[in-house]
Motif scaffolding. Structure first.
Motif, PDB file in Angstrom:
ATOM      1  N   LYS A   1       0.883  -1.156   0.000  1.00 29.49           N
ATOM      2  CA  LYS A   1       0.000   0.000   0.000  1.00 29.49           C
ATOM      3  C   LYS A   1       0.928   1.215   0.000  1.00 29.49           C
ATOM      4  CE  LYS A   1      -3.407   2.379   2.854  1.00 29.49           C
ATOM      5  NZ  LYS A   1      -4.134   2.372   4.126  1.00 29.49           N
ATOM      6  N   PRO A   2       0.888   2.053  -1.035  1.00 32.51           N
ATOM      7  CA  PRO A   2       1.820   3.189  -1.099  1.00 32.51           C
ATOM      8  C   PRO A   2       1.693   4.095   0.125  1.00 32.51           C
ATOM      9  CG  PRO A   2       0.665   2.923  -3.192  1.00 32.51           C
ATOM     10  CD  PRO A   2       0.000   2.022  -2.197  1.00 32.51           C
ATOM     11  N   ARG A   3       2.818   4.618   0.541  1.00 27.98           N
ATOM     12  CA  ARG A   3       2.810   5.526   1.682  1.00 27.98           C
ATOM     13  C   ARG A   3       2.223   6.867   1.271  1.00 27.98           C
ATOM     14  NH1 ARG A   3       9.235   6.890   2.353  1.00 27.98           N
ATOM     15  NH2 ARG A   3       9.425   8.203   0.513  1.00 27.98           N
ATOM     16  N   GLN A   4       1.770   7.602   2.248  1.00 23.32           N
ATOM     17  CA  GLN A   4       1.210   8.928   1.997  1.00 23.32           C
ATOM     18  C   GLN A   4       2.355   9.931   2.059  1.00 23.32           C
ATOM     19  OE1 GLN A   4      -1.970   9.512   4.783  1.00 23.32           O
ATOM     20  NE2 GLN A   4      -3.105   7.730   4.051  1.00 23.32           N
ATOM     21  N   GLU A   5       2.736  10.422   0.901  1.00 22.21           N
ATOM     22  CA  GLU A   5       3.920  11.278   0.796  1.00 22.21           C
ATOM     23  C   GLU A   5       3.861  12.515   1.688  1.00 22.21           C
ATOM     24  OE1 GLU A   5       6.876  10.730  -0.695  1.00 22.21           O
ATOM     25  OE2 GLU A   5       6.124   8.736  -1.183  1.00 22.21           O
ATOM     26  N   HIS A   6       2.677  13.050   1.919  1.00 18.21           N
ATOM     27  CA  HIS A   6       2.591  14.250   2.748  1.00 18.21           C
ATOM     28  C   HIS A   6       2.917  13.952   4.220  1.00 18.21           C
ATOM     29  CE1 HIS A   6      -1.459  12.542   3.345  1.00 18.21           C
ATOM     30  NE2 HIS A   6      -1.471  13.224   4.469  1.00 18.21           N
ATOM     31  N   GLN A   7       2.942  12.669   4.603  1.00 19.77           N
ATOM     32  CA  GLN A   7       3.284  12.307   5.977  1.00 19.77           C
ATOM     33  C   GLN A   7       4.750  11.885   6.129  1.00 19.77           C
ATOM     34  OE1 GLN A   7       0.453   9.331   7.204  1.00 19.77           O
ATOM     35  NE2 GLN A   7      -1.099  10.862   7.644  1.00 19.77           N
ATOM     36  N   VAL A   8       5.504  11.907   5.042  1.00 17.47           N
ATOM     37  CA  VAL A   8       6.893  11.477   5.065  1.00 17.47           C
ATOM     38  C   VAL A   8       7.780  12.641   5.465  1.00 17.47           C
ATOM     39  CG1 VAL A   8       8.794  10.591   3.668  1.00 17.47           C
ATOM     40  CG2 VAL A   8       6.472   9.750   3.289  1.00 17.47           C
TER      41      VAL A   8
END
Length: 92
Positions: free
Chosen positions: A75-82
């Motif tokens: 499940k791709p990570r949420q880039e805005h939380q990286v």
């Protein structure tokens, strides 16, 4: 990996005691790491010195088949939380 390190020590004709001395380990520690039934594991404190004394490095090689399988299942990570390295450095 432990078997390969044990083989490397044999190849270099270096005793466990000498590994302990050269790596800065406590007495008999390399025997606990490299024994046939290890009661200690290579970790962040012991791996570097053990590899250095045995004159080897680790090399990571991508297995494209396994990578494709992981990418298909993940499940791709949420880039805005990286937290990117750049953002952490700017905040400090």
């Amino acid at each position: 990996m432990i078997s390969a390190l044990r083989d490397r020590a044999d190849q270099l004709q270096i005793s466990r005691e000498e590994i302990d001395i050269l790596a800065g380990f406590s007495d008999r520690y390399s025997g606990k790491l490299l024994g046939t039934n290890p009661c200690r594991t290579l970790g962040r404190m012991s791996m570097g010195p053990a590899l250095e004394v045995l004159g080897v490095k680790l090399l990571l090689i991508e297995d494209s088949g396994l990578t494709a399988r992981t990418v298909a299942r993940r499940k791709p990570r949420q880039e805005h939380q990286v937290r990117s390295k750049g953002r952490q450095d700017q905040a400090a």
